[in-house]
Design a protein around this motif. Structure first.
Motif, PDB file in Angstrom:
ATOM      1  N   UNK A  86       0.445  -0.993  -0.012  1.00 40.67           N
ATOM      2  CA  UNK A  86       0.389   0.140   0.250  1.00 40.67           C
ATOM      3  C   UNK A  86       0.512   1.302   0.293  1.00 40.67           C
ATOM      4  N   UNK A  87       2.133   1.642   0.638  1.00 40.93           N
ATOM      5  CA  UNK A  87       3.294   2.716  -0.002  1.00 40.93           C
ATOM      6  C   UNK A  87       3.176   2.545  -1.094  1.00 40.93           C
ATOM      7  N   UNK A  88       3.082   1.860  -2.231  1.00 39.41           N
ATOM      8  CA  UNK A  88       3.259   2.230  -3.429  1.00 39.41           C
ATOM      9  C   UNK A  88       1.879   2.765  -4.041  1.00 39.41           C
ATOM     10  N   UNK A  89       0.623   3.089  -2.813  1.00 38.82           N
ATOM     11  CA  UNK A  89      -0.774   3.617  -3.233  1.00 38.82           C
ATOM     12  C   UNK A  89      -0.587   4.410  -2.442  1.00 38.82           C
ATOM     13  N   UNK A 128       5.131  -1.533  -8.319  1.00 33.86           N
ATOM     14  CA  UNK A 128       4.027  -1.012  -8.817  1.00 33.86           C
ATOM     15  C   UNK A 128       3.693   0.288  -9.785  1.00 33.86           C
ATOM     16  N   UNK A 129       3.158   1.286 -10.116  1.00 33.27           N
ATOM     17  CA  UNK A 129       3.431   2.877  -9.748  1.00 33.27           C
ATOM     18  C   UNK A 129       2.238   3.342  -9.928  1.00 33.27           C
ATOM     19  N   UNK A 130       2.508   4.784  -8.622  1.00 29.79           N
ATOM     20  CA  UNK A 130       2.074   4.610  -7.956  1.00 29.79           C
ATOM     21  C   UNK A 130       1.214   5.913  -8.260  1.00 29.79           C
ATOM     22  N   UNK A 131      -0.509   6.438  -8.355  1.00 28.59           N
ATOM     23  CA  UNK A 131      -0.757   7.907  -8.902  1.00 28.59           C
ATOM     24  C   UNK A 131      -0.566   8.860  -7.859  1.00 28.59           C
ATOM     25  N   UNK A 176      -2.291   1.395 -11.352  1.00 25.07           N
ATOM     26  CA  UNK A 176      -1.821   2.677 -11.324  1.00 25.07           C
ATOM     27  C   UNK A 176      -2.851   3.494 -11.223  1.00 25.07           C
ATOM     28  N   UNK A 177      -3.395   3.610 -11.400  1.00 25.58           N
ATOM     29  CA  UNK A 177      -4.918   4.637 -11.108  1.00 25.58           C
ATOM     30  C   UNK A 177      -5.964   4.709 -10.698  1.00 25.58           C
ATOM     31  N   UNK A 178      -6.681   5.322  -9.850  1.00 24.22           N
ATOM     32  CA  UNK A 178      -8.608   5.207  -9.630  1.00 24.22           C
ATOM     33  C   UNK A 178      -9.022   5.734 -10.480  1.00 24.22           C
ATOM     34  N   UNK A 188     -23.340   7.995 -17.053  1.00 22.80           N
ATOM     35  CA  UNK A 188     -22.536   7.371 -16.413  1.00 22.80           C
ATOM     36  C   UNK A 188     -21.212   8.029 -17.369  1.00 22.80           C
ATOM     37  N   UNK A 189     -19.785   8.494 -16.358  1.00 21.32           N
ATOM     38  CA  UNK A 189     -18.695   9.116 -17.444  1.00 21.32           C
ATOM     39  C   UNK A 189     -17.353   8.110 -16.202  1.00 21.32           C
ATOM     40  N   UNK A 190     -16.294   8.107 -16.602  1.00 14.74           N
ATOM     41  CA  UNK A 190     -15.801   7.973 -15.779  1.00 14.74           C
ATOM     42  C   UNK A 190     -14.367   9.092 -15.699  1.00 14.74           C
ATOM     43  N   UNK A 191     -14.312   8.834 -14.816  1.00 18.27           N
ATOM     44  CA  UNK A 191     -13.416   9.857 -14.705  1.00 18.27           C
ATOM     45  C   UNK A 191     -12.017   9.930 -13.650  1.00 18.27           C
ATOM     46  N   UNK A 192     -10.275  10.260 -13.412  1.00 13.72           N
ATOM     47  CA  UNK A 192      -9.070   9.286 -12.864  1.00 13.72           C
ATOM     48  C   UNK A 192      -9.233  10.765 -11.635  1.00 13.72           C
ATOM     49  N   UNK A 193      -9.116  10.423 -10.540  1.00 15.30           N
ATOM     50  CA  UNK A 193      -8.742  10.679  -9.838  1.00 15.30           C
ATOM     51  C   UNK A 193      -7.680  11.915  -9.566  1.00 15.30           C
TER      52      UNK A 193
END
Length: 300
Positions: A86-89, A128-131, A176-178, A188-193
């Motif tokens: 989780x440190x990578x997120x 893991x690539x963090x966001x 790597x992204x939420x 319903x649309x999709x967004x990157x946080x």
């Protein structure tokens, strides 16, 4: 902390209010003993307070401290390996739990277990690539989704920044992204946080907003067309770890793609280079060609 005190904590979580006499009768001890137990729990940080009067008693604050974890050594090692991941997120919802466990729970472990965890950390890592979205965004979105409340935020898209009001369905983590599916008007649309900022949770609610799992299981009703791709042997191995194309069989992938997702699909295919070929539709072929030409023009 003894077994009776642990049982008292669990009992308090199951009721809104209790009296010392009720507890004394339940555990077959004196009221004085129960009061000492309650004092001990308060000293340990358990958030309870007393209400005086005929109908008084003890209550637990909403954001209470729950009973401590009772883990075996193997479970404790697994817990800290999960924390290492989780440190990578860094934008993980309620991510402050990592620091709390690392300091408070880790400090309560026997020295030999602490030393074993320290040695294990030298032999494992996660690439893991963090966001880069702040934790407050993902936590706020998740809380709003659970309460079916609307949110307002500033979103940075390819066309610039815009203000959005929508009802979030939830969030999911991918590559790597939420991502946050959210209902805006009837779509319903999709967004990157990580592209969201200035998040505000609004007062209005809508109980008809579906939860994330229901939305993921529902059939996509958007208009689209069949896509057929041919992968090389190496491309098929790469696709095996790609959630979008992992169902490839015999070097061929077939699937229905909504028209509005074609630009995203083209960009995704570009990352495979010569390891994939678009068989159909022609529109997707042309989209990939345009991206290739745009990339090549940078070096001419």
């Amino acid at each position: 902390m003894n077994n009776r005190q642990l049982a008292i904590m669990r009992l308090m979580d199951s009721r809104k209010k209790f009296t010392a006499r009720e507890l004394a009768e339940r555990f077959q001890v004196s009221v004085r003993t129960i009061q000492r137990d309650l004092n001990d729990l308060q000293e340990l940080g358990f958030p309870l307070y007393a209400e005086v009067g005929v109908h008084g008693g003890y209550r637990v604050l909403p954001n209470r401290i729950l009973p401590p974890l009772q883990l075996t050594q193997t479970e404790a090692l697994g817990l800290f390996m999960m924390l290492e991941y989780l440190e990578r997120v860094p934008d993980f919802p309620y991510g402050s739990i990592r620091e709390h466990l690392a300091e408070q729970y880790f400090g309560s472990l026997p020295e030999d277990v602490q030393e074993l965890i320290a040695r294990m950390r030298r032999h494992i890592t996660f690439m893991q690539r963090p966001s880069v979205a702040p934790e407050a965004v993902t936590t706020g979105v998740l809380q709003a989704a659970v309460e079916k409340r609307a949110i307002a935020f500033t979103y940075h898209s390819r066309n610039g920044e815009k203000t959005v009001e929508a009802y979030p369905l939830g969030i999911y983590f991918d590559d790597g992204y939420w991502y946050m599916p959210a209902r805006r008007r009837e779509r319903v649309l999709l967004y990157r946080t990580d592209r969201m900022k200035a998040l505000r949770v609004l007062e209005q609610t809508d109980d008809t907003v579906p939860h994330l799992q229901a939305w993921l299981r529902a059939e996509d009703g958007r208009s689209g067309e069949e896509v057929v791709l041919r992968f090389t042997d190496f491309g098929q191995r790469l696709a095996g770890s790609d959630p979008l194309f992992q169902t490839v069989e015999g070097n061929t992938w077939r699937g229905r793609v909504p028209h509005e997702e074609m630009p995203y699909t083209a960009r995704r295919l570009l990352s495979y280079g010569p390891e994939v070929e678009v068989i159909r539709p022609d529109g997707l072929k042309e989209a990939v060609k345009e991206l290739l030409a745009s990339s090549l023009n940078q070096y001419l």
